[in-house]
Design a protein around this motif. Structure first.
Motif, PDB file in Angstrom:
ATOM      1  N   ARG A 140      -3.363  -6.596   8.696  1.00 59.14           N
ATOM      2  CA  ARG A 140      -4.066  -5.353   8.984  1.00 59.14           C
ATOM      3  C   ARG A 140      -4.624  -4.696   7.725  1.00 59.14           C
ATOM      4  O   ARG A 140      -5.338  -3.701   7.811  1.00 59.14           O
ATOM      5  CB  ARG A 140      -3.128  -4.372   9.696  1.00 59.14           C
ATOM      6  N   PHE A 141      -4.289  -5.242   6.561  1.00 59.01           N
ATOM      7  CA  PHE A 141      -4.746  -4.695   5.297  1.00 59.01           C
ATOM      8  C   PHE A 141      -5.849  -5.575   4.717  1.00 59.01           C
ATOM      9  O   PHE A 141      -5.855  -6.788   4.901  1.00 59.01           O
ATOM     10  CB  PHE A 141      -3.603  -4.643   4.272  1.00 59.01           C
ATOM     11  N   SER A 142      -6.779  -4.942   4.009  1.00 59.98           N
ATOM     12  CA  SER A 142      -7.686  -5.729   3.186  1.00 59.98           C
ATOM     13  C   SER A 142      -6.896  -6.279   2.002  1.00 59.98           C
ATOM     14  O   SER A 142      -5.825  -5.760   1.663  1.00 59.98           O
ATOM     15  CB  SER A 142      -8.835  -4.854   2.666  1.00 59.98           C
ATOM     16  N   TYR A 143      -7.418  -7.338   1.387  1.00 58.56           N
ATOM     17  CA  TYR A 143      -6.736  -7.911   0.224  1.00 58.56           C
ATOM     18  C   TYR A 143      -6.550  -6.851  -0.853  1.00 58.56           C
ATOM     19  O   TYR A 143      -5.487  -6.754  -1.486  1.00 58.56           O
ATOM     20  CB  TYR A 143      -7.545  -9.090  -0.334  1.00 58.56           C
ATOM     21  N   GLU A 144      -7.585  -6.026  -1.079  1.00 60.95           N
ATOM     22  CA  GLU A 144      -7.527  -5.032  -2.158  1.00 60.95           C
ATOM     23  C   GLU A 144      -6.438  -4.000  -1.894  1.00 60.95           C
ATOM     24  O   GLU A 144      -5.657  -3.647  -2.796  1.00 60.95           O
ATOM     25  CB  GLU A 144      -8.890  -4.332  -2.299  1.00 60.95           C
ATOM     26  N   ALA A 145      -6.353  -3.507  -0.641  1.00 60.60           N
ATOM     27  CA  ALA A 145      -5.335  -2.498  -0.312  1.00 60.60           C
ATOM     28  C   ALA A 145      -3.935  -3.096  -0.406  1.00 60.60           C
ATOM     29  O   ALA A 145      -3.012  -2.468  -0.939  1.00 60.60           O
ATOM     30  CB  ALA A 145      -5.588  -1.939   1.086  1.00 60.60           C
ATOM     31  N   TRP A 146      -3.773  -4.318   0.115  1.00 55.96           N
ATOM     32  CA  TRP A 146      -2.466  -4.973   0.045  1.00 55.96           C
ATOM     33  C   TRP A 146      -2.043  -5.182  -1.403  1.00 55.96           C
ATOM     34  O   TRP A 146      -0.890  -4.948  -1.763  1.00 55.96           O
ATOM     35  CB  TRP A 146      -2.530  -6.312   0.778  1.00 55.96           C
ATOM     36  N   HIS A 147      -2.975  -5.625  -2.240  1.00 57.28           N
ATOM     37  CA  HIS A 147      -2.652  -5.890  -3.643  1.00 57.28           C
ATOM     38  C   HIS A 147      -2.252  -4.604  -4.352  1.00 57.28           C
ATOM     39  O   HIS A 147      -1.325  -4.590  -5.171  1.00 57.28           O
ATOM     40  CB  HIS A 147      -3.861  -6.527  -4.334  1.00 57.28           C
ATOM     41  N   LEU A 148      -2.931  -3.496  -4.043  1.00 55.11           N
ATOM     42  CA  LEU A 148      -2.595  -2.216  -4.657  1.00 55.11           C
ATOM     43  C   LEU A 148      -1.192  -1.783  -4.270  1.00 55.11           C
ATOM     44  O   LEU A 148      -0.403  -1.341  -5.121  1.00 55.11           O
ATOM     45  CB  LEU A 148      -3.616  -1.157  -4.230  1.00 55.11           C
ATOM     46  N   VAL A 149      -0.839  -1.937  -3.003  1.00 51.99           N
ATOM     47  CA  VAL A 149       0.515  -1.588  -2.559  1.00 51.99           C
ATOM     48  C   VAL A 149       1.535  -2.487  -3.255  1.00 51.99           C
ATOM     49  O   VAL A 149       2.608  -2.040  -3.670  1.00 51.99           O
ATOM     50  CB  VAL A 149       0.634  -1.711  -1.031  1.00 51.99           C
ATOM     51  N   HIS A 150       1.202  -3.767  -3.393  1.00 52.64           N
ATOM     52  CA  HIS A 150       2.140  -4.719  -3.984  1.00 52.64           C
ATOM     53  C   HIS A 150       2.434  -4.389  -5.445  1.00 52.64           C
ATOM     54  O   HIS A 150       3.523  -4.685  -5.941  1.00 52.64           O
ATOM     55  CB  HIS A 150       1.581  -6.130  -3.868  1.00 52.64           C
ATOM     56  N   LEU A 151       1.474  -3.790  -6.135  1.00 53.21           N
ATOM     57  CA  LEU A 151       1.707  -3.403  -7.529  1.00 53.21           C
ATOM     58  C   LEU A 151       2.799  -2.347  -7.644  1.00 53.21           C
ATOM     59  O   LEU A 151       3.350  -2.134  -8.730  1.00 53.21           O
ATOM     60  CB  LEU A 151       0.405  -2.878  -8.155  1.00 53.21           C
ATOM     61  N   LEU A 152       3.121  -1.690  -6.536  1.00 52.32           N
ATOM     62  CA  LEU A 152       4.207  -0.706  -6.547  1.00 52.32           C
ATOM     63  C   LEU A 152       5.541  -1.338  -6.914  1.00 52.32           C
ATOM     64  O   LEU A 152       6.462  -0.638  -7.347  1.00 52.32           O
ATOM     65  CB  LEU A 152       4.317  -0.030  -5.178  1.00 52.32           C
ATOM     66  N   SER A 153       5.667  -2.654  -6.718  1.00 54.59           N
ATOM     67  CA  SER A 153       6.935  -3.302  -7.043  1.00 54.59           C
ATOM     68  C   SER A 153       7.248  -3.166  -8.524  1.00 54.59           C
ATOM     69  O   SER A 153       8.409  -3.029  -8.925  1.00 54.59           O
ATOM     70  CB  SER A 153       6.900  -4.782  -6.653  1.00 54.59           C
ATOM     71  N   TYR A 154       6.218  -3.199  -9.386  1.00 53.27           N
ATOM     72  CA  TYR A 154       6.439  -3.005 -10.814  1.00 53.27           C
ATOM     73  C   TYR A 154       7.012  -1.613 -11.062  1.00 53.27           C
ATOM     74  O   TYR A 154       7.980  -1.437 -11.805  1.00 53.27           O
ATOM     75  CB  TYR A 154       5.128  -3.136 -11.598  1.00 53.27           C
ATOM     76  N   LEU A 155       6.388  -0.607 -10.443  1.00 52.52           N
ATOM     77  CA  LEU A 155       6.835   0.771 -10.616  1.00 52.52           C
ATOM     78  C   LEU A 155       8.246   0.958 -10.068  1.00 52.52           C
ATOM     79  O   LEU A 155       9.067   1.660 -10.662  1.00 52.52           O
ATOM     80  CB  LEU A 155       5.857   1.719  -9.913  1.00 52.52           C
ATOM     81  N   ALA A 156       8.538   0.309  -8.938  1.00 52.55           N
ATOM     82  CA  ALA A 156       9.859   0.456  -8.320  1.00 52.55           C
ATOM     83  C   ALA A 156      10.961  -0.015  -9.253  1.00 52.55           C
ATOM     84  O   ALA A 156      12.002   0.644  -9.397  1.00 52.55           O
ATOM     85  CB  ALA A 156       9.903  -0.333  -7.004  1.00 52.55           C
ATOM     86  N   VAL A 157      10.761  -1.153  -9.891  1.00 54.88           N
ATOM     87  CA  VAL A 157      11.785  -1.673 -10.799  1.00 54.88           C
ATOM     88  C   VAL A 157      11.934  -0.767 -12.015  1.00 54.88           C
ATOM     89  O   VAL A 157      13.045  -0.512 -12.491  1.00 54.88           O
ATOM     90  CB  VAL A 157      11.434  -3.114 -11.227  1.00 54.88           C
ATOM     91  N   LEU A 158      10.834  -0.264 -12.518  1.00 53.16           N
ATOM     92  CA  LEU A 158      10.887   0.595 -13.708  1.00 53.16           C
ATOM     93  C   LEU A 158      11.619   1.905 -13.434  1.00 53.16           C
ATOM     94  O   LEU A 158      12.453   2.335 -14.236  1.00 53.16           O
ATOM     95  CB  LEU A 158       9.468   0.896 -14.205  1.00 53.16           C
ATOM     96  N   VAL A 159      11.315   2.555 -12.304  1.00 55.72           N
ATOM     97  CA  VAL A 159      11.933   3.860 -12.057  1.00 55.72           C
ATOM     98  C   VAL A 159      13.415   3.725 -11.739  1.00 55.72           C
ATOM     99  O   VAL A 159      14.167   4.701 -11.816  1.00 55.72           O
ATOM    100  CB  VAL A 159      11.205   4.632 -10.931  1.00 55.72           C
TER     101      VAL A 159
END
Length: 437
Positions: A140-159
């Motif tokens: 249901r997501f475009s590749y761009e939107a999905w990829h942007l959400v997936h980048l949150l994993s980097y932030l999640a580990v850092l915080v």
């Protein structure tokens, strides 16, 4: 890679045990708390390993390829999330048992600490990443939107890092545990920083790639011709791809994995793109002179991984692009290759005329198969071919003495691979490149 994952998890748990982990268990509350600590250590370890797998480290790509690395990355996602969820629940219950309070009051108390509030934020980000990675949701997501959400994993580990270093003294200063975890964090984020950002930026500036022109191949399909400096020094092997970003107003904010449809020369390269959504449609409209940055080249869908004396190829749709560069780059003997090009209708015969004209294809067979698949049957062939008794071994009579390269949509490619395995082709001779995300 799987062995390294298990070894890393075992190291994390062993270090906790070595520094008195079991000795901390004195009652029910401390037992539950210790279980929460262990699940948190394992979950965090898996998250950091997922980042290492996603960092596109050259040695991993050369040995197993990014497809295999990202397949393991995805397999680790749900276990990591479940362990982190268990970590939060077990710690809350353990603390409430030890304090003699209820779980709700303990949860509120945990939110009051800034480090643990960040940990809850990290948990929320991880849930968003894993949920959007489920196939049914991802579609249901475009590749761009999905990829942007997936980048949150980097932030999640850092915080989550501050609470790991401060809460409960688990990673006390001066211990091997602290050294191990800081080293693993440094590896994960260092690899991301170097191989996802620093190296691509430096190489993009060095080679100065720009769009030279856009050529229409068919309706919704274009070849983008690129020019730059010393492009042959990229040492691109036929069949590889790169992650491309076009610096124009409508395309700068997203990047796409696109295969080389011709092996780069010193000054020129070519990629061929099919309009599969708003992102790829915007790429097909870029203007000459547009600056281009890239990551790569990547991929093991190359001649270097062949083990058999002959070559068999099956390609469908836009999957012909890596096949075309693979055949161009392969040092084939006359008659060594057999190629089958598949499309539903003639308008899908992208670059077919170039395949047979390649110098490397001298005296090699090139077949085409047009037509829709029969409804209700699990097959990659056309209804006409099936009606005439065509099989994978009739197309490739020397299949078992060949490396089979398959490129096309995932479900279709898996059907080709299924038939090849049923015919007795070993996994070491089967190479599949899937054209979806």
């Amino acid at each position: 890679m799987v062995a390294l994952v298990w070894a890393s998890v075992a190291t994390a748990v062993a270090l906790w045990l070595a520094y008195g982990g079991v000795a901390q268990v004195t009652d029910a509350g401390s037992a539950v708390t210790s279980a929460g600590i262990v699940t948190g250590l394992i979950g965090t370890d898996l998250l950091l390993l997922m980042l290492v797998l996603a960092a596109r480290i050259p040695v991993i790509d050369r040995v197993v390829g990014q497809d295999a690395a990202m397949a393991l990355h995805r397999q680790l996602g749900k276990p990591a999330l479940y362990l982190i969820l268990a970590h939060g629940i077990l710690l809350t219950v353990g603390y409430s048992l030890s304090d003699g309070s209820n779980v709700v009051a303990e949860t509120i108390a945990l939110f009051e600490g800034p480090d643990l509030a960040l940990a809850y934020l990290a948990l929320g980000l991880l849930v968003a990443v894993v949920v959007t990675s489920v196939v049914a949701v991802r579609r249901r997501f475009s590749y761009e939107a999905w990829h942007l959400v997936h980048l949150l994993s980097y932030l999640a580990v850092l915080v989550a890092l501050p609470h790991q270093l401060s809460a409960g003294g688990v990673l006390a200063a001066g211990t091997a545990q602290r050294i191990y975890w800081i080293g693993l964090y440094a590896l994960a984020f260092g690899a991301i920083g170097v191989f996802r950002f620093a190296v691509p930026a430096w190489r993009s500036l060095r080679h100065g790639i720009r769009v030279a022109g856009v050529e229409t191949v068919a309706t919704g399909v274009v070849s983008i011709h690129l020019v730059g400096r010393d492009l042959d020094r990229l040492q691109t092997a036929g069949g590889q791809y790169a992650i491309w970003r076009f610096w124009s107003g409508g395309t700068w904010w997203h990047a796409h994995p696109i295969s080389f449809s011709a092996v780069p020369t010193a000054m020129a390269a070519r990629i061929t793109v099919r309009d599969l959504g708003r992102g790829s449609a915007a790429i097909s409209r870029v203007r000459p002179g547009t600056r281009v940055s890239f990551e790569g080249p990547y991929g093991v869908f190359t001649d270097a991984h062949r083990v058999a004396p002959r070559l068999a190829v099956v390609a469908a749709g836009i999957g012909v692009t890596p096949i075309r560069s693979l055949l161009e780059h392969s040092p084939l003997r006359p008659g060594e290759a057999t190629v089958l090009l598949r499309a539903t209708e003639p308008s899908g015969s992208y670059l077919w005329h170039e395949i047979g004209a390649l110098p490397s294809m001298r005296r090699s067979a090139v077949y085409s198969m047009l037509g829709s698949r029969p409804p209700g049957l699990s097959t990659w062939m056309s209804a006409d071919a099936l009606g005439r008794g065509v099989t994978i071994t009739s197309v490739f009579p020397e299949l078992l003495d060949s490396d089979l390269y398959v490129c096309g949509p995932s479900a279709w490619a898996e059907l080709v691979a299924r038939d090849a395995r049923a015919a007795g082709l070993p996994e070491s001779q089967l190479h599949v490149e899937r054209f979806d995300w």
